[in-house]
Scaffold this motif. Structure first.
Motif, PDB file in Angstrom:
ATOM      1  N   ASP A 402       6.287 -50.495  -8.773  1.00 58.37           N
ATOM      2  CA  ASP A 402       5.286 -49.490  -8.334  1.00 58.37           C
ATOM      3  C   ASP A 402       4.313 -49.128  -9.135  1.00 58.37           C
ATOM      4  OD1 ASP A 402       4.818 -48.144  -6.155  1.00 58.37           O
ATOM      5  OD2 ASP A 402       5.718 -46.282  -6.847  1.00 58.37           O
ATOM      6  N   LYS A 403       4.493 -49.347 -10.517  1.00 57.31           N
ATOM      7  CA  LYS A 403       3.328 -48.795 -11.594  1.00 57.31           C
ATOM      8  C   LYS A 403       2.081 -49.941 -11.508  1.00 57.31           C
ATOM      9  CE  LYS A 403       6.236 -46.476 -14.591  1.00 57.31           C
ATOM     10  NZ  LYS A 403       6.847 -46.643 -16.178  1.00 57.31           N
ATOM     11  N   VAL A 404       2.182 -51.451 -10.985  1.00 60.36           N
ATOM     12  CA  VAL A 404       1.528 -52.303 -11.182  1.00 60.36           C
ATOM     13  C   VAL A 404       0.345 -52.297 -10.332  1.00 60.36           C
ATOM     14  CG1 VAL A 404       1.369 -54.974 -11.017  1.00 60.36           C
ATOM     15  CG2 VAL A 404       3.289 -53.854 -11.990  1.00 60.36           C
ATOM     16  N   PRO A 405      -0.802 -52.021 -10.429  1.00 62.41           N
ATOM     17  CA  PRO A 405      -2.123 -52.039  -9.646  1.00 62.41           C
ATOM     18  C   PRO A 405      -2.214 -53.151  -8.691  1.00 62.41           C
ATOM     19  CG  PRO A 405      -2.839 -52.108 -11.833  1.00 62.41           C
ATOM     20  CD  PRO A 405      -1.349 -52.093 -11.922  1.00 62.41           C
ATOM     21  N   GLN A 410       2.484 -57.354  -7.570  1.00 66.03           N
ATOM     22  CA  GLN A 410       3.620 -56.729  -6.985  1.00 66.03           C
ATOM     23  C   GLN A 410       4.355 -57.449  -6.122  1.00 66.03           C
ATOM     24  OE1 GLN A 410       2.720 -53.115  -4.778  1.00 66.03           O
ATOM     25  NE2 GLN A 410       2.491 -51.915  -6.907  1.00 66.03           N
ATOM     26  N   ASP A 411       3.460 -58.685  -5.288  1.00 62.75           N
ATOM     27  CA  ASP A 411       4.309 -59.491  -4.434  1.00 62.75           C
ATOM     28  C   ASP A 411       5.165 -60.510  -5.079  1.00 62.75           C
ATOM     29  OD1 ASP A 411       2.970 -58.544  -2.110  1.00 62.75           O
ATOM     30  OD2 ASP A 411       1.766 -59.820  -2.041  1.00 62.75           O
ATOM     31  N   LEU A 416      10.559 -62.167  -6.790  1.00 58.11           N
ATOM     32  CA  LEU A 416      12.057 -62.288  -7.706  1.00 58.11           C
ATOM     33  C   LEU A 416      12.939 -61.183  -7.443  1.00 58.11           C
ATOM     34  CD1 LEU A 416       9.756 -62.846 -10.841  1.00 58.11           C
ATOM     35  CD2 LEU A 416      11.185 -64.609  -9.679  1.00 58.11           C
ATOM     36  N   LEU A 417      12.653 -60.055  -7.138  1.00 57.82           N
ATOM     37  CA  LEU A 417      13.566 -58.925  -7.004  1.00 57.82           C
ATOM     38  C   LEU A 417      14.467 -59.372  -5.701  1.00 57.82           C
ATOM     39  CD1 LEU A 417      15.063 -56.450  -7.521  1.00 57.82           C
ATOM     40  CD2 LEU A 417      13.190 -55.377  -6.325  1.00 57.82           C
ATOM     41  N   ALA A 418      13.944 -59.974  -4.698  1.00 54.98           N
ATOM     42  CA  ALA A 418      14.531 -60.256  -3.423  1.00 54.98           C
ATOM     43  C   ALA A 418      15.644 -61.373  -3.492  1.00 54.98           C
ATOM     44  CB  ALA A 418      13.528 -60.593  -2.393  1.00 54.98           C
ATOM     45  N   ARG A 419      14.977 -62.184  -4.515  1.00 54.07           N
ATOM     46  CA  ARG A 419      16.183 -63.357  -4.662  1.00 54.07           C
ATOM     47  C   ARG A 419      17.414 -62.973  -5.432  1.00 54.07           C
ATOM     48  NH1 ARG A 419      11.637 -67.509  -7.598  1.00 54.07           N
ATOM     49  NH2 ARG A 419      10.132 -67.374  -5.854  1.00 54.07           N
ATOM     50  N   PHE A 420      17.176 -62.003  -6.410  1.00 57.35           N
ATOM     51  CA  PHE A 420      18.403 -61.671  -7.106  1.00 57.35           C
ATOM     52  C   PHE A 420      19.139 -60.757  -6.323  1.00 57.35           C
ATOM     53  CE2 PHE A 420      15.519 -61.837 -11.125  1.00 57.35           C
ATOM     54  CZ  PHE A 420      16.401 -62.772 -11.715  1.00 57.35           C
ATOM     55  N   ILE A 421      18.746 -59.982  -5.364  1.00 53.64           N
ATOM     56  CA  ILE A 421      19.556 -59.017  -4.564  1.00 53.64           C
ATOM     57  C   ILE A 421      19.824 -59.501  -3.122  1.00 53.64           C
ATOM     58  CG2 ILE A 421      18.965 -57.012  -5.921  1.00 53.64           C
ATOM     59  CD1 ILE A 421      17.368 -56.137  -3.962  1.00 53.64           C
ATOM     60  N   LYS A 430       8.913 -51.861   1.917  1.00 55.74           N
ATOM     61  CA  LYS A 430       8.913 -50.621   2.336  1.00 55.74           C
ATOM     62  C   LYS A 430       9.238 -49.371   1.560  1.00 55.74           C
ATOM     63  CE  LYS A 430       9.994 -52.149   7.090  1.00 55.74           C
ATOM     64  NZ  LYS A 430      10.680 -52.343   8.200  1.00 55.74           N
ATOM     65  N   LYS A 431      10.137 -49.842   0.456  1.00 52.46           N
ATOM     66  CA  LYS A 431      10.546 -48.985  -0.060  1.00 52.46           C
ATOM     67  C   LYS A 431       9.434 -48.453  -1.532  1.00 52.46           C
ATOM     68  CE  LYS A 431      15.361 -50.096   0.375  1.00 52.46           C
ATOM     69  NZ  LYS A 431      15.491 -48.837   1.017  1.00 52.46           N
ATOM     70  N   LEU A 432       8.451 -49.369  -1.526  1.00 54.61           N
ATOM     71  CA  LEU A 432       7.430 -49.117  -2.667  1.00 54.61           C
ATOM     72  C   LEU A 432       6.703 -47.881  -2.242  1.00 54.61           C
ATOM     73  CD1 LEU A 432       5.923 -52.476  -3.811  1.00 54.61           C
ATOM     74  CD2 LEU A 432       7.190 -50.619  -5.267  1.00 54.61           C
ATOM     75  N   THR A 433       6.218 -46.797  -2.995  1.00 53.63           N
ATOM     76  CA  THR A 433       5.487 -45.687  -2.838  1.00 53.63           C
ATOM     77  C   THR A 433       3.940 -46.099  -2.968  1.00 53.63           C
ATOM     78  OG1 THR A 433       5.749 -44.895  -4.972  1.00 53.63           O
ATOM     79  CG2 THR A 433       7.498 -44.221  -3.278  1.00 53.63           C
TER      80      THR A 433
END
Length: 585
Positions: A402-405, A410-411, A416-421, A430-433
């Motif tokens: 979320d901190k990355v402008p 971010q994509d 990468l996160l999607a592959r891990f979990i 949708k969970k990013l603010t």
């Protein structure tokens, strides 16, 4: 630290600096109608799209979007922080930069501040002289040579020697009581309980620390044998030195390159000097502290690629993680962050001595991307075979992403996160603010009546007096009305404000970016039609507010009922809206 710079001084400074003269003196400008043009200094281009307006005291590049006032230009072009840019501009006008006093401390003049830097430079020269002339100089020079440092490199970094005697520097420079106190204030000398004064640095190899403008602001001292106490001794913080903001070697690196394509962060002074000796002249070091957010901001202002070099042990990995966390908010489009971890027992100094420049730079070419380091750390802290572990990974990763402008970065991190979990990208997004959709809208920049009204006001502050100032409109809840009223009030209170001054008043606010866009928005309204267009736009907004209030009261009448005052207000609003409708028809 010194107090804040008064707003009035900043306004006066912007009023006295001509942005056309300022920029023309750095890059050269050509007259183009009412404005001036040049090829943009912030990106490569063949035909000029960089425009400077003398009327607005504002610059804008239609190619890369860079824009701002004189302060912004000095910050971006000279790679200076805000306060340094103010001091740079003030120096061109021979002005002292005042500070607001919160503690009753006496105000220091420009001459007094200049004397601090002069004394620090005299100290550096003293140490350099001692390296050559002291009775121990042969021994010290032999140590420098043994460390692989040539005379040329020592001269470039102004390396010197602090004598072992108790008060050599104090006696040499402390010719008056004022200078003696100044030596103590700048932490070049200490005072014990018996009020005896003595040199802060003794029997050490000395490394002057220079700020972005090349001024000596502090020192680092290194022992030359293991039994002399702490390996490194750094200047404590003073009125001119704040270690969390400065990087050793940055000034020298910028002097060696017209444009730094990359910067290498290492941990020690000797690492920076040893690398420079081998031709790797783009290394910097934090000053006895972890890499801070301010360090990262400075580096990404200076270059597009930062490589962090740390030991491969636990302490090195922890230092890398802190640097990564501080860097995330500055990873905008085109910025790169990488990490190199050295073999056990090695540091950049020892390694470059063993393997040479080519082999060391090959390590840099194979540096790990920050995304790998981020997920290596996060996955090592959870059980990736369980749902609980995957859930923990997601909750740890999303706030960091979320901190990355940059939406592109971010994509990548979300993929990468999607592959891990085992989640889809859409579920994670949708969970990013971070308002990525809002960023997209801002890039398209739809001009609403409110934005048009604010934009015209920012670009032509004299329009503020052409419509009534109605602070009660803020209660109507129309998006943007509060900002409009704040801008109008500021213009009315400062009738001679330029766009540059008005824009500067919002630098540290959340509205800064939108005003920055509006300040360079091409409204294409002829000068003779500006007042009428502004008045018509304001009338539309006022009608919006009145209609909203009217509808709100009518709705309340149906549900709760109205007080006698509210019924009277409805009657007045009805009459006012009918009159407006009739006049418009």
């Amino acid at each position: 630290m010194a107090g804040k710079i008064p707003r009035q001084f900043i306004d006066d400074l912007l009023a006295r600096v001509d942005i056309v003269d300022l920029i023309d003196g750095r890059i050269g400008l050509k007259k183009a109608g009412k404005d001036y043009q040049a090829c943009c200094p912030f990106h490569n281009e063949k035909s000029p799209s960089f425009t400077v307006s003398r009327d607005k005291q504002f610059y804008h590049c239609f190619g890369c979007g860079a824009n701002g006032n004189a302060i912004s230009f000095v910050m971006e072009y000279d790679k200076l922080e805000f306060v340094d840019a103010i001091e740079e501009l003030a120096a061109t006008l021979n002005l002292d930069v005042p500070r607001e006093q919160g503690s009753g401390a006496p105000q220091r003049t420009q001459a007094e501040r200049r004397s601090d830097y002069e004394l620090m430079q005299q100290t550096a020269v003293f140490y350099q002289h001692q390296l050559k002339q002291h009775e121990k100089s042969a021994e010290v020079i032999e140590y420098v040579k043994r460390r692989g440092i040539s005379g040329e490199t020592a001269k470039r970094f102004q390396i010197g020697y602090a004598p072992a005697e108790w008060d050599s520097l104090y006696k040499y420079l402390g010719k008056s009581k004022e200078l003696q106190q100044q030596l103590v204030d700048l932490k070049l000398a200490n005072e014990n309980q018996q009020q005896r004064r003595f040199d802060f640095f003794r029997d050490r190899l000395m490394f002057p620390i220079r700020d972005k403008r090349g001024r000596v602001i502090a020192f680092g001292g290194r022992v030359m044998s293991a039994d002399q106490g702490p390996k490194y001794l750094n200047s404590p913080e003073t009125r001119i030195f704040h270690k969390g903001f400065e990087l050793y070697g940055l000034y020298e690196a910028k002097q060696a390159h017209n444009k730094l394509s990359q910067v290498l962060i290492v941990e020690g002074y000797m690492d920076v000097v040893a690398l420079a000796e081998k031709g790797i002249d783009y290394a910097v070091a934090a000053l006895g502290t972890a890499t801070t957010a301010e360090h990262m901001q400075t580096l990404f202002r200076t270059t597009d690629k930062v490589i962090c070099c740390y030991d491969g042990d636990r302490a090195g990995r922890d230092a890398a993680w802190r640097a990564l966390e501080h860097a995330l908010p500055y990873l905008s489009h085109g910025k790169a962050l990488q990490f190199v971890f050295l073999p056990d027992g090695e540091d950049p100094d020892s390694l470059v001595q063993k393997e040479g420049k080519e082999a060391f730079e090959e390590r840099l070419k194979n540096a790990e991307d920050y995304s790998n380091v981020l997920y290596q750390k996060l996955t090592s802290q959870v059980d990736m075979t369980s749902d609980a572990g995957k859930s923990k990974l997601m909750s740890d990763a999303l706030p960091l992403i979320d901190k990355v402008p940059s939406d592109f970065y971010q994509d990548t991190l979300l993929d990468l996160l999607a592959r891990f979990i085992g989640k889809t990208r859409e579920q994670l997004s949708k969970k990013l603010t971070t308002p990525k959709q809002q960023q997209s809208i801002e890039r398209k920049f739809k001009v609403t009546p409110m934005r048009q009204a604010i934009g015209l006001l920012v670009q032509h502050p004299v329009l503020a007096k052409e419509v009534d100032y109605l602070p009660e409109l803020a209660e109507m809840g129309i998006p943007g009305i509060e900002l409009f009223l704040r801008v109008q009030q500021l213009c009315l209170e400062n009738p001679n404000y330029s766009t540059a001054q008005l824009f500067e008043a919002f630098r540290d606010t959340k509205e800064y970016d939108i005003l920055k866009k509006l300040a360079s928005w091409p409204h294409n309204i002829k000068e003779e039609a500006l007042i009428k267009q502004f008045q018509q736009t304001f009338q539309f907004i006022e009608d919006q507010c009145l209609n909203l209030r009217h509808e709100t009261l009518l709705m309340k009448d149906k549900t709760e009922g109205l007080s006698s005052e509210e019924r009277h207000e409805v009657a007045l609003l009805t009459i006012a809206l009918k009159r407006r409708s009739s006049s418009q028809n």
